[in-house]
Design a protein around this motif. Structure first.
Motif, PDB file in Angstrom:
ATOM      1  N   LEU A  16      12.980 -14.846 -25.272  1.00  0.00           N
ATOM      2  CA  LEU A  16      14.075 -15.806 -25.105  1.00  0.00           C
ATOM      3  C   LEU A  16      14.132 -16.316 -23.673  1.00  0.00           C
ATOM      4  CD1 LEU A  16      16.985 -14.212 -27.196  1.00  0.00           C
ATOM      5  CD2 LEU A  16      15.384 -16.016 -27.866  1.00  0.00           C
ATOM      6  N   LEU A  17      14.015 -15.414 -22.709  1.00  0.00           N
ATOM      7  CA  LEU A  17      14.051 -15.827 -21.296  1.00  0.00           C
ATOM      8  C   LEU A  17      12.887 -16.762 -20.983  1.00  0.00           C
ATOM      9  CD1 LEU A  17      15.080 -12.424 -19.732  1.00  0.00           C
ATOM     10  CD2 LEU A  17      16.320 -14.572 -19.385  1.00  0.00           C
ATOM     11  N   ASN A  18      11.712 -16.417 -21.436  1.00  0.00           N
ATOM     12  CA  ASN A  18      10.554 -17.273 -21.155  1.00  0.00           C
ATOM     13  C   ASN A  18      10.689 -18.627 -21.837  1.00  0.00           C
ATOM     14  OD1 ASN A  18       9.185 -15.551 -19.429  1.00  0.00           O
ATOM     15  ND2 ASN A  18       8.087 -14.522 -21.091  1.00  0.00           N
ATOM     16  N   ALA A  19      11.343 -18.670 -22.978  1.00  0.00           N
ATOM     17  CA  ALA A  19      11.569 -19.953 -23.646  1.00  0.00           C
ATOM     18  C   ALA A  19      12.513 -20.828 -22.826  1.00  0.00           C
ATOM     19  CB  ALA A  19      12.138 -19.716 -25.044  1.00  0.00           C
ATOM     20  N   ALA A  46      12.196   2.210 -14.675  1.00  0.00           N
ATOM     21  CA  ALA A  46      10.937   2.556 -15.343  1.00  0.00           C
ATOM     22  C   ALA A  46      10.828   1.982 -16.758  1.00  0.00           C
ATOM     23  CB  ALA A  46      10.753   4.077 -15.352  1.00  0.00           C
ATOM     24  N   PRO A  47      11.843   2.124 -17.627  1.00  0.00           N
ATOM     25  CA  PRO A  47      11.682   1.572 -18.974  1.00  0.00           C
ATOM     26  C   PRO A  47      11.867   0.066 -19.054  1.00  0.00           C
ATOM     27  CG  PRO A  47      13.826   2.620 -18.766  1.00  0.00           C
ATOM     28  CD  PRO A  47      13.097   2.904 -17.488  1.00  0.00           C
ATOM     29  N   LEU A  48      12.241  -0.563 -17.942  1.00  0.00           N
ATOM     30  CA  LEU A  48      12.504  -2.007 -17.937  1.00  0.00           C
ATOM     31  C   LEU A  48      11.468  -2.814 -17.166  1.00  0.00           C
ATOM     32  CD1 LEU A  48      16.378  -2.227 -17.328  1.00  0.00           C
ATOM     33  CD2 LEU A  48      15.131  -3.007 -19.349  1.00  0.00           C
ATOM     34  N   VAL A  49      10.814  -2.193 -16.195  1.00  0.00           N
ATOM     35  CA  VAL A  49      10.013  -2.971 -15.251  1.00  0.00           C
ATOM     36  C   VAL A  49       8.858  -3.696 -15.942  1.00  0.00           C
ATOM     37  CG1 VAL A  49       8.451  -1.077 -14.577  1.00  0.00           C
ATOM     38  CG2 VAL A  49       9.003  -2.900 -12.935  1.00  0.00           C
ATOM     39  N   GLY A  50       8.288  -3.107 -16.978  1.00  0.00           N
ATOM     40  CA  GLY A  50       7.201  -3.779 -17.687  1.00  0.00           C
ATOM     41  C   GLY A  50       7.660  -5.073 -18.338  1.00  0.00           C
ATOM     42  N   THR A  51       8.832  -5.032 -18.957  1.00  0.00           N
ATOM     43  CA  THR A  51       9.395  -6.247 -19.566  1.00  0.00           C
ATOM     44  C   THR A  51       9.762  -7.257 -18.500  1.00  0.00           C
ATOM     45  OG1 THR A  51      10.263  -5.011 -21.456  1.00  0.00           O
ATOM     46  CG2 THR A  51      11.279  -7.140 -20.965  1.00  0.00           C
ATOM     47  N   LEU A  52      10.400  -6.812 -17.436  1.00  0.00           N
ATOM     48  CA  LEU A  52      10.795  -7.726 -16.359  1.00  0.00           C
ATOM     49  C   LEU A  52       9.577  -8.432 -15.776  1.00  0.00           C
ATOM     50  CD1 LEU A  52      13.479  -5.591 -14.452  1.00  0.00           C
ATOM     51  CD2 LEU A  52      13.843  -7.342 -16.203  1.00  0.00           C
ATOM     52  N   ALA A  53       8.489  -7.700 -15.635  1.00  0.00           N
ATOM     53  CA  ALA A  53       7.277  -8.282 -15.048  1.00  0.00           C
ATOM     54  C   ALA A  53       6.699  -9.388 -15.920  1.00  0.00           C
ATOM     55  CB  ALA A  53       6.239  -7.184 -14.822  1.00  0.00           C
ATOM     56  N   GLN A  54       7.012  -9.380 -17.213  1.00  0.00           N
ATOM     57  CA  GLN A  54       6.486 -10.394 -18.124  1.00  0.00           C
ATOM     58  C   GLN A  54       7.377 -11.631 -18.214  1.00  0.00           C
ATOM     59  OE1 GLN A  54       5.639  -8.559 -21.950  1.00  0.00           O
ATOM     60  NE2 GLN A  54       4.873  -6.725 -20.941  1.00  0.00           N
ATOM     61  N   VAL A  55       8.513 -11.588 -17.557  1.00  0.00           N
ATOM     62  CA  VAL A  55       9.408 -12.750 -17.547  1.00  0.00           C
ATOM     63  C   VAL A  55       8.966 -13.694 -16.434  1.00  0.00           C
ATOM     64  CG1 VAL A  55      11.776 -13.543 -17.259  1.00  0.00           C
ATOM     65  CG2 VAL A  55      11.322 -11.404 -18.471  1.00  0.00           C
ATOM     66  N   ARG A  56       8.726 -14.939 -16.786  1.00  0.00           N
ATOM     67  CA  ARG A  56       8.200 -15.910 -15.813  1.00  0.00           C
ATOM     68  C   ARG A  56       9.355 -16.530 -15.010  1.00  0.00           C
ATOM     69  NH1 ARG A  56       5.092 -16.452 -20.434  1.00  0.00           N
ATOM     70  NH2 ARG A  56       6.354 -18.174 -21.268  1.00  0.00           N
ATOM     71  N   VAL A  57       9.875 -15.737 -14.079  1.00  0.00           N
ATOM     72  CA  VAL A  57      11.027 -16.133 -13.277  1.00  0.00           C
ATOM     73  C   VAL A  57      10.653 -16.077 -11.805  1.00  0.00           C
ATOM     74  CG1 VAL A  57      12.001 -13.799 -13.055  1.00  0.00           C
ATOM     75  CG2 VAL A  57      13.528 -15.784 -13.079  1.00  0.00           C
TER      76      VAL A  57
END
Length: 500
Positions: A355-358, A390-401
């Motif tokens: 959703l964020l990347n969209a 730790a459980p969030l950083v992988g997802t955050l890194a994939q957000v194109r912000v």
């Protein structure tokens, strides 16, 4: 109020609730119809559900409305409810004379873009919210309840924003916010700006959770005023016929020459907050369908904010922490007002990322930011969520912000070094003061956190701010305005040591 043969007063508006009970959407429909009425307006509610006989009078007592009369023919019931007290009814302002709601406006035209000032390295900024003066809170309630015109409300809010600007100038910030003075909270205010969406008191939603008594007790323990806090409810297909926050940027840029930052609730937060099967599915078949419209609306707003000259447009997604940390407490967290059920964490995080990347797709990345914290409804650290990134950083890194503005000062957030896993081409904002801490951090202590940030990310990437806002909920500020100013001043004084 006893059963009557017929109503002694004619209703101004009405609707048929069919077989719905109060815990299955009827209260939301009542709120949809009663909120637009002036004080003294009369609403007729048709119902065939027997439990409404007891539940509706209780709701009226809870909300300060008056059950004027009710009738029954077979299974068909008719309830006449007055907004406020019947004694307030005035024929001169009776709803019968109120014009029907205006049709949804045509799509907004794109404005002429203006340049946005750049954000310097080691920039000092607030996250967003600022404590509202008592008179601002009173005006907000009067406006939501229909006792104050929109023009008068914004005149009052303009004065409140001027005070916030003056306080930030005195503190020495580099990037200005308006303190979210026009908002009842950091997220739910959107419902008052979107078409087919409406703010309703949280108390109306208690019947929708699994255990209303337990949830109400949890809210009381967390200092959440369920009668004051409002929650968005969707009654039709969402559309945007006026700005969500662009008007805030327009006024703020006129009040300050510094770069400005504005915050918006993120698409995942809004989807989790707005999706309630008992009412949302009347307009949407699924939350994914609702999310598609939320993404569209946010992209429209993001483009307007870019054109309006906002230097940073921040999207708030604190519910990401609720996804990965709330399970440890074995209960739903009110940190974001997300009452809907969720899927397993890995699925929810992937949904949020997409959703964020969209929303960000094709937009200038360097002017977008993402804020994540662990809850900011109370200064009590013991009830807030806790856990490292730790459980969030992988997802955050994939957000194109373009920037991450993250809670880092509180020990609940873990060590800052884990943020090294975020993209090297993104700016990193770290919380260097804790808005929940009743004492003001020493300049030496703040400077030490800044030095650690420089060592990890470099001066050109580092941004500096509190862990979260100073008043996420208008009625429940974390600290005083004076305290907020002192905390920002401590950051600015510490940063000055690195600018010599």
């Amino acid at each position: 109020m006893e059963l009557s043969a017929q109503h002694a007063h004619a209703p101004d508006v009405g609707f048929d609730g069919g077989d719905l009970d109060c815990g299955n959407g009827l209260l939301l429909l009542i709120r949809k119809h009663i909120d637009p009425l002036p004080r003294g307006g009369l609403l007729e509610i048709l119902s065939r559900e027997i439990s409404v006989d007891e539940d509706l009078p209780a709701w009226c007592r809870l909300t300060g409305n008056e059950l004027v009369s009710w009738t029954k023919t077979g299974k068909q019931r008719s309830f006449l409810v007055c907004k406020g007290r019947l004694a307030e009814r005035d024929a001169a302002v009776a709803v019968a004379a109120v014009e029907p709601a205006a049709p949804v406006a045509a799509p907004m035209r794109r404005r002429e873009p203006v340049a946005a000032p750049p954000v310097p390295e080691l920039a000092v900024m607030g996250i967003g919210s600022w404590p509202r003066p008592r008179w601002m809170i009173e005006a907000m309630h009067a406006y939501v309840e229909g006792r104050l015109s929109e023009a008068a409300f914004h005149e009052t809010a303009d004065d409140a924003v001027r005070l916030v600007v003056a306080a930030q100038e005195k503190a020495g910030v580099d990037v200005m916010t308006d303190g979210e003075q026009r908002r009842d909270s950091y997220a739910s205010f959107v419902a008052s700006r979107l078409d087919n969406c409406q703010l309703i008191p949280l108390a109306d939603l208690l019947p929708l959770v699994d255990d209303p008594e337990e949830f109400a007790a949890e809210l009381r323990a967390l200092d959440i005023p369920a009668g004051d806090v409002r929650h968005p409810a969707v009654f039709g297909a969402l559309s945007r016929s006026r700005p969500l926050v662009a008007h805030e940027v327009d006024f703020l840029r006129a009040a300050s020459d510094k770069p400005v930052k504005v915050a918006l609730p993120g698409p995942y937060l809004l989807t989790r907050t707005m999706w309630m099967e008992c009412i949302s599915d009347r307009a949407y078949d699924s939350r994914e369908q609702l999310a598609a419209d939320i993404v569209r609306v946010l992209r429209e707003e993001l483009q307007e904010l870019l054109d309006a000259g906002a230097s940073i447009i921040q999207f708030d997604e604190p519910v990401l922490s609720e996804v990965v940390f709330a399970g440890a407490k074995n209960k739903r967290s009110f940190m974001c007002g997300a009452l809907s059920e969720s899927l397993p964490p890995e699925q929810e995080l992937g949904f949020a990322r997409d959703l964020l990347n969209a929303v960000f797709d094709g937009m200038p990345r360097e002017r977008t930011a993402l804020h994540v914290c662990r809850g900011n409804w109370t200064p009590d650290e013991s009830v807030a969520l806790a856990g490292s990134y730790a459980p969030l950083v992988g997802t955050l890194a994939q957000v194109r912000v373009g920037a991450y503005l993250l809670e880092m000062c509180t020990p609940r957030a873990g060590d800052v070094e884990i943020l090294k896993q975020l993209p090297d081409d993104a700016r990193i904002g770290i919380g260097v003061v804790n808005q929940k801490d009743c004492s003001v951090e020493s300049v030496d202590g703040v400077a030490a956190r800044i030095q650690r940030g420089i060592d990890l990310f470099g001066r050109e990437r580092l941004l500096l701010h509190p862990d979260c806002g100073f008043a996420t909920f208008a009625d429940n500020a974390i600290c005083s305005a004076g305290h907020a100013q002192e905390k920002l001043a401590a950051i600015a004084q510490a940063v000055a040591r690195f600018r010599v």
